[in-house]
Design a protein around this motif. Structure first.
Motif, PDB file in Angstrom:
ATOM      1  N   ILE A  77       9.216  70.643  27.734  1.00 39.50           N
ATOM      2  CA  ILE A  77      10.540  70.319  27.173  1.00 39.50           C
ATOM      3  C   ILE A  77      10.752  68.812  27.112  1.00 39.50           C
ATOM      4  O   ILE A  77      11.194  68.269  26.085  1.00 39.50           O
ATOM      5  CB  ILE A  77      11.657  71.011  27.974  1.00 39.50           C
ATOM      6  N   VAL A  78      10.409  68.106  28.190  1.00 38.80           N
ATOM      7  CA  VAL A  78      10.591  66.649  28.217  1.00 38.80           C
ATOM      8  C   VAL A  78       9.685  65.988  27.188  1.00 38.80           C
ATOM      9  O   VAL A  78      10.124  65.125  26.412  1.00 38.80           O
ATOM     10  CB  VAL A  78      10.322  66.109  29.636  1.00 38.80           C
ATOM     11  N   GLN A  79       8.420  66.377  27.151  1.00 36.74           N
ATOM     12  CA  GLN A  79       7.482  65.755  26.228  1.00 36.74           C
ATOM     13  C   GLN A  79       7.839  66.068  24.776  1.00 36.74           C
ATOM     14  O   GLN A  79       7.746  65.192  23.916  1.00 36.74           O
ATOM     15  CB  GLN A  79       6.063  66.220  26.532  1.00 36.74           C
ATOM     16  N   PHE A  80       8.260  67.278  24.492  1.00 35.92           N
ATOM     17  CA  PHE A  80       8.668  67.634  23.134  1.00 35.92           C
ATOM     18  C   PHE A  80       9.890  66.819  22.709  1.00 35.92           C
ATOM     19  O   PHE A  80       9.945  66.307  21.588  1.00 35.92           O
ATOM     20  CB  PHE A  80       8.968  69.139  23.067  1.00 35.92           C
ATOM     21  N   SER A  81      10.852  66.662  23.612  1.00 39.70           N
ATOM     22  CA  SER A  81      12.063  65.896  23.295  1.00 39.70           C
ATOM     23  C   SER A  81      11.752  64.425  23.042  1.00 39.70           C
ATOM     24  O   SER A  81      12.248  63.829  22.078  1.00 39.70           O
ATOM     25  CB  SER A  81      13.073  66.008  24.440  1.00 39.70           C
ATOM     26  N   VAL A  82      10.932  63.839  23.892  1.00 31.58           N
ATOM     27  CA  VAL A  82      10.581  62.426  23.720  1.00 31.58           C
ATOM     28  C   VAL A  82       9.771  62.226  22.443  1.00 31.58           C
ATOM     29  O   VAL A  82       9.980  61.246  21.713  1.00 31.58           O
ATOM     30  CB  VAL A  82       9.820  61.911  24.964  1.00 31.58           C
ATOM     31  N   SER A  83       8.872  63.139  22.143  1.00 30.55           N
ATOM     32  CA  SER A  83       8.070  63.031  20.916  1.00 30.55           C
ATOM     33  C   SER A  83       8.952  63.112  19.676  1.00 30.55           C
ATOM     34  O   SER A  83       8.777  62.330  18.740  1.00 30.55           O
ATOM     35  CB  SER A  83       7.020  64.133  20.866  1.00 30.55           C
ATOM     36  N   CYS A  84       9.899  64.035  19.675  1.00 30.33           N
ATOM     37  CA  CYS A  84      10.821  64.141  18.534  1.00 30.33           C
ATOM     38  C   CYS A  84      11.682  62.890  18.406  1.00 30.33           C
ATOM     39  O   CYS A  84      11.950  62.416  17.298  1.00 30.33           O
ATOM     40  CB  CYS A  84      11.695  65.379  18.675  1.00 30.33           C
ATOM     41  N   ALA A  85      12.096  62.331  19.542  1.00 30.10           N
ATOM     42  CA  ALA A  85      12.899  61.103  19.516  1.00 30.10           C
ATOM     43  C   ALA A  85      12.077  59.939  18.963  1.00 30.10           C
ATOM     44  O   ALA A  85      12.594  59.123  18.180  1.00 30.10           O
ATOM     45  CB  ALA A  85      13.414  60.780  20.911  1.00 30.10           C
ATOM     46  N   CYS A  86      10.812  59.848  19.336  1.00 28.31           N
ATOM     47  CA  CYS A  86       9.947  58.784  18.810  1.00 28.31           C
ATOM     48  C   CYS A  86       9.786  58.898  17.296  1.00 28.31           C
ATOM     49  O   CYS A  86       9.786  57.892  16.588  1.00 28.31           O
ATOM     50  CB  CYS A  86       8.573  58.837  19.470  1.00 28.31           C
ATOM     51  N   LEU A  87       9.647  60.116  16.818  1.00 28.73           N
ATOM     52  CA  LEU A  87       9.468  60.317  15.384  1.00 28.73           C
ATOM     53  C   LEU A  87      10.760  60.127  14.592  1.00 28.73           C
ATOM     54  O   LEU A  87      10.718  59.822  13.404  1.00 28.73           O
ATOM     55  CB  LEU A  87       8.899  61.718  15.122  1.00 28.73           C
ATOM     56  N   ALA A  88      11.915  60.264  15.250  1.00 36.10           N
ATOM     57  CA  ALA A  88      13.195  60.212  14.542  1.00 36.10           C
ATOM     58  C   ALA A  88      13.860  58.841  14.562  1.00 36.10           C
ATOM     59  O   ALA A  88      14.841  58.635  13.851  1.00 36.10           O
ATOM     60  CB  ALA A  88      14.148  61.241  15.146  1.00 36.10           C
ATOM     61  N   LEU A  89      13.363  57.893  15.351  1.00 37.69           N
ATOM     62  CA  LEU A  89      14.019  56.583  15.443  1.00 37.69           C
ATOM     63  C   LEU A  89      13.887  55.811  14.136  1.00 37.69           C
ATOM     64  O   LEU A  89      12.797  55.675  13.590  1.00 37.69           O
ATOM     65  CB  LEU A  89      13.397  55.760  16.571  1.00 37.69           C
ATOM     66  N   ASN A  90      15.023  55.276  13.665  1.00 34.79           N
ATOM     67  CA  ASN A  90      14.956  54.409  12.493  1.00 34.79           C
ATOM     68  C   ASN A  90      14.791  52.953  12.947  1.00 34.79           C
ATOM     69  O   ASN A  90      14.776  52.654  14.142  1.00 34.79           O
ATOM     70  CB  ASN A  90      16.182  54.587  11.590  1.00 34.79           C
ATOM     71  N   GLU A  91      14.677  52.029  12.011  1.00 36.61           N
ATOM     72  CA  GLU A  91      14.360  50.630  12.339  1.00 36.61           C
ATOM     73  C   GLU A  91      15.468  49.956  13.147  1.00 36.61           C
ATOM     74  O   GLU A  91      15.187  49.192  14.072  1.00 36.61           O
ATOM     75  CB  GLU A  91      14.097  49.853  11.047  1.00 36.61           C
ATOM     76  N   GLY A 161       4.492  59.594  18.981  1.00 38.39           N
ATOM     77  CA  GLY A 161       5.276  60.804  18.749  1.00 38.39           C
ATOM     78  C   GLY A 161       4.415  61.956  18.270  1.00 38.39           C
ATOM     79  O   GLY A 161       4.544  63.089  18.736  1.00 38.39           O
ATOM     80  N   GLY A 162       3.506  61.687  17.339  1.00 43.10           N
ATOM     81  CA  GLY A 162       2.618  62.735  16.845  1.00 43.10           C
ATOM     82  C   GLY A 162       1.659  63.237  17.904  1.00 43.10           C
ATOM     83  O   GLY A 162       1.443  64.448  18.051  1.00 43.10           O
ATOM     84  N   LEU A 163       1.094  62.314  18.683  1.00 46.62           N
ATOM     85  CA  LEU A 163       0.175  62.699  19.753  1.00 46.62           C
ATOM     86  C   LEU A 163       0.903  63.496  20.838  1.00 46.62           C
ATOM     87  O   LEU A 163       0.402  64.512  21.322  1.00 46.62           O
ATOM     88  CB  LEU A 163      -0.473  61.446  20.350  1.00 46.62           C
ATOM     89  N   GLY A 164       2.097  63.036  21.203  1.00 43.49           N
ATOM     90  CA  GLY A 164       2.885  63.763  22.200  1.00 43.49           C
ATOM     91  C   GLY A 164       3.289  65.144  21.716  1.00 43.49           C
ATOM     92  O   GLY A 164       3.296  66.105  22.487  1.00 43.49           O
ATOM     93  N   LEU A 165       3.615  65.255  20.436  1.00 45.68           N
ATOM     94  CA  LEU A 165       3.989  66.552  19.871  1.00 45.68           C
ATOM     95  C   LEU A 165       2.799  67.517  19.898  1.00 45.68           C
ATOM     96  O   LEU A 165       2.957  68.688  20.259  1.00 45.68           O
ATOM     97  CB  LEU A 165       4.478  66.356  18.436  1.00 45.68           C
ATOM     98  N   PHE A 166       1.616  67.010  19.567  1.00 42.33           N
ATOM     99  CA  PHE A 166       0.419  67.850  19.606  1.00 42.33           C
ATOM    100  C   PHE A 166       0.167  68.359  21.022  1.00 42.33           C
ATOM    101  O   PHE A 166      -0.040  69.552  21.242  1.00 42.33           O
ATOM    102  CB  PHE A 166      -0.797  67.065  19.102  1.00 42.33           C
ATOM    103  N   PHE A 167       0.199  67.462  22.007  1.00 45.91           N
ATOM    104  CA  PHE A 167      -0.092  67.876  23.373  1.00 45.91           C
ATOM    105  C   PHE A 167       1.024  68.709  23.986  1.00 45.91           C
ATOM    106  O   PHE A 167       0.779  69.491  24.893  1.00 45.91           O
ATOM    107  CB  PHE A 167      -0.442  66.674  24.248  1.00 45.91           C
ATOM    108  N   SER A 168       2.249  68.551  23.490  1.00 46.42           N
ATOM    109  CA  SER A 168       3.317  69.409  24.016  1.00 46.42           C
ATOM    110  C   SER A 168       3.073  70.858  23.614  1.00 46.42           C
ATOM    111  O   SER A 168       3.356  71.772  24.391  1.00 46.42           O
ATOM    112  CB  SER A 168       4.693  68.931  23.525  1.00 46.42           C
ATOM    113  N   PHE A 169       2.507  71.082  22.425  1.00 44.37           N
ATOM    114  CA  PHE A 169       2.220  72.462  22.037  1.00 44.37           C
ATOM    115  C   PHE A 169       1.028  73.033  22.797  1.00 44.37           C
ATOM    116  O   PHE A 169       0.971  74.230  23.052  1.00 44.37           O
ATOM    117  CB  PHE A 169       2.021  72.570  20.520  1.00 44.37           C
ATOM    118  N   THR A 170       0.084  72.182  23.198  1.00 43.00           N
ATOM    119  CA  THR A 170      -0.991  72.685  24.045  1.00 43.00           C
ATOM    120  C   THR A 170      -0.450  73.045  25.429  1.00 43.00           C
ATOM    121  O   THR A 170      -0.942  73.984  26.059  1.00 43.00           O
ATOM    122  CB  THR A 170      -2.142  71.676  24.179  1.00 43.00           C
TER     123      THR A 170
END
Length: 195
Positions: A77-91, A161-170
């Motif tokens: 849950i923590v890793q998925f949330s942080v990964s989504c936050a990394c991918l969603a941050l704007n400039e 974010g992409g790497l964290g999202l991949f490993f969160s699903f593993t």
């Protein structure tokens, strides 16, 4: 991949985290003890969780596998949330977070200024000291650190974010497998015994 092999990989990742943090501190790449302690702490936590899962899998211990499953689900849950936050941050949000991080630690400021050869975050203050070589040499002009950092921030956040999202699903796969197989009988036990 068998559960034993997956857990060995997690143990190797945790030992790698501990080693990289110690190496960074030893060679002076990072002077902030908080950063090093945080990375080493995460590595030790992952090592203990992987060891608990390995012991539970080898001994067919239902309680250890249950707690392994719960802790791994919380890490998911923590890793998925942080990964989504990394991918969603704007400039603008990235710049705001960078400035907050810049203002928190003077050790980090000095490390970044020395490594990237820049001075100040958004403006150069000629009355203060700066460890960058461009500040000491009057013939060179210094860039602000925000210009240099912002060139790479977006790419790094997308990669992390992409790497964290991949490993969160593993990790979620590990939770599912632990849930599915934790109630199986130990093949070495008495066949007439209850679980």
């Amino acid at each position: 991949m068998r559960a034993d092999n997956r857990l060995k990989v997690k143990k190797l990742v945790s030992l790698l985290l501990i080693g990289v943090a110690a190496w960074g501190k030893w060679f002076g790449l990072v002077s902030s003890i908080r950063v090093v302690a945080g990375v080493i702490g995460v590595g030790i936590f992952l090592f203990l969780v992987a060891f608990m899962g390995l012991c539970g899998a080898l001994k067919h211990h239902q309680v250890l596998l249950f707690f392994y499953m719960m802790i791994l689900f919380m890490v998911f849950i923590v890793q998925f949330s942080v990964s989504c936050a990394c991918l969603a941050l704007n400039e603008d949000q990235q710049n705001h977070l960078l400035e907050i991080g810049w203002n928190k630690s003077e050790d980090t400021q000095r490390d970044v200024e020395k490594t990237l050869n820049c001075c100040g975050f958004s403006r150069i203050d000629n009355s203060s000291s700066c460890p960058a070589s461009c500040f000491k040499n009057p013939s060179q002009s210094c860039n602000t650190c925000s210009e240099i950092i912002q060139q790479y921030t977006g790419e790094v956040l997308q990669f992390v974010g992409g790497l964290g999202l991949f490993f969160s699903f593993t990790e979620f796969l590990g939770v599912w497998l632990a849930h599915r197989y934790r109630n199986l009988k130990d093949p070495r036990s008495n066949p007439g015994a209850f679980l």
